[in-house]
Design a protein around this motif. Structure first.
Motif, PDB file in Angstrom:
ATOM      1  N   GLN A 289       0.832  -1.208   0.000  1.00 34.35           N
ATOM      2  CA  GLN A 289       0.000   0.000   0.000  1.00 34.35           C
ATOM      3  C   GLN A 289       0.867   1.260   0.000  1.00 34.35           C
ATOM      4  N   ARG A 290       1.976   1.227   0.730  1.00 31.93           N
ATOM      5  CA  ARG A 290       2.876   2.383   0.758  1.00 31.93           C
ATOM      6  C   ARG A 290       3.498   2.632  -0.620  1.00 31.93           C
ATOM      7  N   LEU A 291       3.873   1.554  -1.299  1.00 30.01           N
ATOM      8  CA  LEU A 291       4.537   1.685  -2.584  1.00 30.01           C
ATOM      9  C   LEU A 291       3.571   2.063  -3.705  1.00 30.01           C
ATOM     10  N   SER A 292       2.305   1.663  -3.566  1.00 28.92           N
ATOM     11  CA  SER A 292       1.325   1.962  -4.605  1.00 28.92           C
ATOM     12  C   SER A 292       0.036   2.465  -3.951  1.00 28.92           C
ATOM     13  N   PRO A 293       0.044   3.707  -3.475  1.00 25.23           N
ATOM     14  CA  PRO A 293      -1.086   4.203  -2.682  1.00 25.23           C
ATOM     15  C   PRO A 293      -2.379   4.375  -3.455  1.00 25.23           C
ATOM     16  N   ASN A 294      -2.327   4.341  -4.777  1.00 17.73           N
ATOM     17  CA  ASN A 294      -3.550   4.517  -5.568  1.00 17.73           C
ATOM     18  C   ASN A 294      -4.153   3.197  -6.041  1.00 17.73           C
ATOM     19  N   ASP A 295      -3.605   2.093  -5.592  1.00 12.68           N
ATOM     20  CA  ASP A 295      -4.105   0.772  -5.972  1.00 12.68           C
ATOM     21  C   ASP A 295      -5.015   0.251  -4.861  1.00 12.68           C
ATOM     22  N   PRO A 296      -6.289  -0.036  -5.164  1.00 12.92           N
ATOM     23  CA  PRO A 296      -7.201  -0.484  -4.109  1.00 12.92           C
ATOM     24  C   PRO A 296      -6.949  -1.913  -3.638  1.00 12.92           C
ATOM     25  N   ALA A 297      -6.114  -2.675  -4.346  1.00 10.68           N
ATOM     26  CA  ALA A 297      -5.950  -4.084  -4.028  1.00 10.68           C
ATOM     27  C   ALA A 297      -5.383  -4.298  -2.628  1.00 10.68           C
ATOM     28  N   ALA A 298      -4.348  -3.541  -2.265  1.00 10.93           N
ATOM     29  CA  ALA A 298      -3.722  -3.756  -0.961  1.00 10.93           C
ATOM     30  C   ALA A 298      -4.652  -3.408   0.200  1.00 10.93           C
ATOM     31  N   PRO A 299      -5.308  -2.229   0.222  1.00 17.41           N
ATOM     32  CA  PRO A 299      -6.225  -1.974   1.341  1.00 17.41           C
ATOM     33  C   PRO A 299      -7.406  -2.953   1.374  1.00 17.41           C
ATOM     34  N   TYR A 300      -7.846  -3.407   0.223  1.00 23.37           N
ATOM     35  CA  TYR A 300      -8.917  -4.409   0.187  1.00 23.37           C
ATOM     36  C   TYR A 300      -8.454  -5.703   0.864  1.00 23.37           C
ATOM     37  N   ALA A 301      -7.227  -6.133   0.504  1.00 28.36           N
ATOM     38  CA  ALA A 301      -6.684  -7.354   1.106  1.00 28.36           C
ATOM     39  C   ALA A 301      -6.482  -7.170   2.607  1.00 28.36           C
ATOM     40  N   LEU A 302      -6.041  -5.980   3.021  1.00 25.87           N
ATOM     41  CA  LEU A 302      -5.898  -5.710   4.450  1.00 25.87           C
ATOM     42  C   LEU A 302      -7.250  -5.780   5.155  1.00 25.87           C
ATOM     43  N   ALA A 303      -8.275  -5.254   4.514  1.00 21.23           N
ATOM     44  CA  ALA A 303      -9.608  -5.298   5.111  1.00 21.23           C
ATOM     45  C   ALA A 303     -10.066  -6.732   5.335  1.00 21.23           C
ATOM     46  N   VAL A 304      -9.829  -7.584   4.358  1.00 20.66           N
ATOM     47  CA  VAL A 304     -10.198  -8.998   4.493  1.00 20.66           C
ATOM     48  C   VAL A 304      -9.399  -9.653   5.619  1.00 20.66           C
ATOM     49  N   LEU A 305      -8.102  -9.352   5.681  1.00 24.26           N
ATOM     50  CA  LEU A 305      -7.249  -9.907   6.727  1.00 24.26           C
ATOM     51  C   LEU A 305      -7.746  -9.489   8.105  1.00 24.26           C
ATOM     52  N   TYR A 306      -8.058  -8.202   8.274  1.00 24.32           N
ATOM     53  CA  TYR A 306      -8.542  -7.717   9.565  1.00 24.32           C
ATOM     54  C   TYR A 306      -9.890  -8.336   9.918  1.00 24.32           C
ATOM     55  N   ALA A 307     -10.754  -8.478   8.923  1.00 19.65           N
ATOM     56  CA  ALA A 307     -12.068  -9.078   9.187  1.00 19.65           C
ATOM     57  C   ALA A 307     -11.919 -10.515   9.675  1.00 19.65           C
ATOM     58  N   GLN A 308     -10.965 -11.245   9.096  1.00 26.63           N
ATOM     59  CA  GLN A 308     -10.720 -12.623   9.534  1.00 26.63           C
ATOM     60  C   GLN A 308     -10.243 -12.685  10.979  1.00 26.63           C
ATOM     61  N   GLN A 309      -9.593 -11.615  11.424  1.00 29.77           N
ATOM     62  CA  GLN A 309      -9.083 -11.549  12.798  1.00 29.77           C
ATOM     63  C   GLN A 309     -10.087 -10.908  13.757  1.00 29.77           C
ATOM     64  N   GLN A 310     -11.300 -10.653  13.247  1.00 25.59           N
ATOM     65  CA  GLN A 310     -12.350  -9.994  14.044  1.00 25.59           C
ATOM     66  C   GLN A 310     -11.968  -8.565  14.420  1.00 25.59           C
ATOM     67  N   ARG A 311     -11.078  -7.964  13.677  1.00 23.10           N
ATOM     68  CA  ARG A 311     -10.699  -6.559  13.900  1.00 23.10           C
ATOM     69  C   ARG A 311     -11.588  -5.702  12.994  1.00 23.10           C
ATOM     70  N   HIS A 312     -12.846  -5.629  13.349  1.00 18.88           N
ATOM     71  CA  HIS A 312     -13.838  -5.060  12.439  1.00 18.88           C
ATOM     72  C   HIS A 312     -13.634  -3.568  12.184  1.00 18.88           C
ATOM     73  N   ALA A 313     -13.222  -2.819  13.194  1.00 18.78           N
ATOM     74  CA  ALA A 313     -13.011  -1.386  12.988  1.00 18.78           C
ATOM     75  C   ALA A 313     -11.848  -1.147  12.030  1.00 18.78           C
ATOM     76  N   ASP A 314     -10.748  -1.907  12.203  1.00 16.99           N
ATOM     77  CA  ASP A 314      -9.615  -1.788  11.292  1.00 16.99           C
ATOM     78  C   ASP A 314     -10.019  -2.229   9.888  1.00 16.99           C
ATOM     79  N   ALA A 315     -10.822  -3.283   9.810  1.00 17.40           N
ATOM     80  CA  ALA A 315     -11.273  -3.779   8.511  1.00 17.40           C
ATOM     81  C   ALA A 315     -12.110  -2.726   7.795  1.00 17.40           C
ATOM     82  N   LEU A 316     -12.987  -2.053   8.554  1.00 13.90           N
ATOM     83  CA  LEU A 316     -13.837  -1.025   7.943  1.00 13.90           C
ATOM     84  C   LEU A 316     -13.000   0.143   7.443  1.00 13.90           C
ATOM     85  N   SER A 317     -12.016   0.548   8.216  1.00 16.42           N
ATOM     86  CA  SER A 317     -11.149   1.654   7.803  1.00 16.42           C
ATOM     87  C   SER A 317     -10.417   1.311   6.511  1.00 16.42           C
ATOM     88  N   ALA A 318      -9.866   0.100   6.440  1.00 14.66           N
ATOM     89  CA  ALA A 318      -9.139  -0.311   5.238  1.00 14.66           C
ATOM     90  C   ALA A 318     -10.084  -0.454   4.049  1.00 14.66           C
TER      91      ALA A 318
END
Length: 347
Positions: A289-318
């Motif tokens: 995400q740092r290297l390609s800040p305009n690509d939605p793929a990385a924050p989307y993947a982070l959101a899925v990762l956080y959701a799997q960990q029950q980190r719902h607020a972090d998932a929503l932000s991502a």
């Protein structure tokens, strides 16, 4: 000469001769592109469109833009009409992944160019295009130029580059047996010729021969372990085969060798996520995400990762970050809505 003098001394001397505000050297754009740095494509496009630069510089910039097939169509089209043949040929090569109709529109006139190198470059980029997109005169010109391209390569069959070029032409033209034969011949001549190895592995992958692709890439990595592109390709093939642990290892090696390539870190993050290493996955995805800040793929993947960990607020932000970058994605919109329902009002 000038032994014992540091680079800063040389830079100061040049500034004294030519002034401190001189234009940047074109080499910085090429170096950034080879390193896969963010914004390198824009720097290449600026070089390619700068009429004050020598033709060889503009042609080299167009050649490097082949790594960025999306965008810059107007620039590429304009370059096909350049007065310099080297620029026209590079423009033809740079359009190899463009929409077929656009390719025909831009490159059909070059099939009758007075310079053979331009004609053959246009033919190579048009190989594989549906022949119904040509009119009768264009089909004749294409067939003649493609025959020229093949004949030119056959005069130097002892060179791996010629075999690679023939492999590409035959693969695009729907002749897989001849494509494979020439890729293999290139590697027989020079087993360390990475472009032929990469193309052969891609060829095998496209034809569902993943074990063959893995073998070819593993052989290359064993021979040249510091070749990041081979490590990256091997990691992708292993992941496609479901061999996630060795895929993550190969992608981790690739990330060290290609530290500025966002997509390498992204795929490493996915592999680590699937092998049960969420912390390492998060680090890799954040780097992507740092290297390609305009690509939605990385924050989307982070959101899925956080959701799997029950980190719902972090998932929503991502997920909201990803949605800002891809507002028309219906799947992402639904994902954000589910997360908002889980986090609650004001989340």
């Amino acid at each position: 000469c000038h032994k014992g003098k540091p680079p800063a001394w040389a830079a100061k001397a040049i500034a004294g001769w030519f002034g401190a505000e001189r234009r940047p050297h074109y080499g910085t754009a090429f170096a950034a592109a080879r390193a896969g740095k963010l914004g390198a494509d824009a720097a290449l496009a600026a070089l390619a469109g700068d009429a004050t630069e020598p033709a060889i510089v503009r042609a080299t910039a167009l050649a490097a833009l082949r790594a960025y097939p999306q965008g810059y169509d107007a620039l590429r089209l304009q370059a096909t009409r350049d007065v310099d043949a080297e620029v026209r040929a590079a423009a033809a090569d740079s359009l190899e992944a463009a929409d077929p109709a656009l390719r025909v529109q831009a490159l059909a006139p070059l099939l009758s160019d007075p310079v053979r190198g331009v004609r053959t470059s246009a033919a190579r980029s048009l190989a594989g295009v549906d022949r119904t997109l040509f009119d009768a005169a264009q089909r004749r010109a294409f067939d003649a130029a493609l025959a020229e391209a093949i004949a030119a390569q056959k005069t130097v069959l002892d060179m791996p580059g010629a075999r690679l070029n023939l492999g590409v032409i035959y693969e695009r033209s729907g002749e897989p047996a001849l494509a494979e034969e020439n890729y293999l011949a290139a590697l027989k001549i020079d087993p360390d010729f990475t472009p032929a190895r990469a193309n052969l592995a891609q060829f095998y992958g496209a034809h569902g021969r993943l074990p063959d692709a893995e073998r070819v890439l593993a052989e290359g990595v064993a021979r040249v372990p510091a070749q990041g592109e081979l490590q990256y390709s091997l990691g992708l093939v292993l992941a496609e085969e479901g061999k996630l642990a060795p895929a993550a290892e190969a992608l981790a090696r690739a990330a060290k060798l290609l530290p500025d390539r966002a997509r390498v870190h992204y795929n490493l993050g996915l592999a680590l996520q699937q092998t049960g290493k969420p912390r390492e996955a998060e680090r890799a995805l954040r780097e992507a995400q740092r290297l390609s800040p305009n690509d939605p793929a990385a924050p989307y993947a982070l959101a899925v990762l956080y959701a799997q960990q029950q980190r719902h607020a972090d998932a929503l932000s991502a997920a909201r970050k990803a949605q800002q970058l891809a507002p028309d994605d219906p799947q992402l919109r639904q994902f954000v809505q589910r997360l908002e329902a889980q986090v609650g009002p004001g989340g």
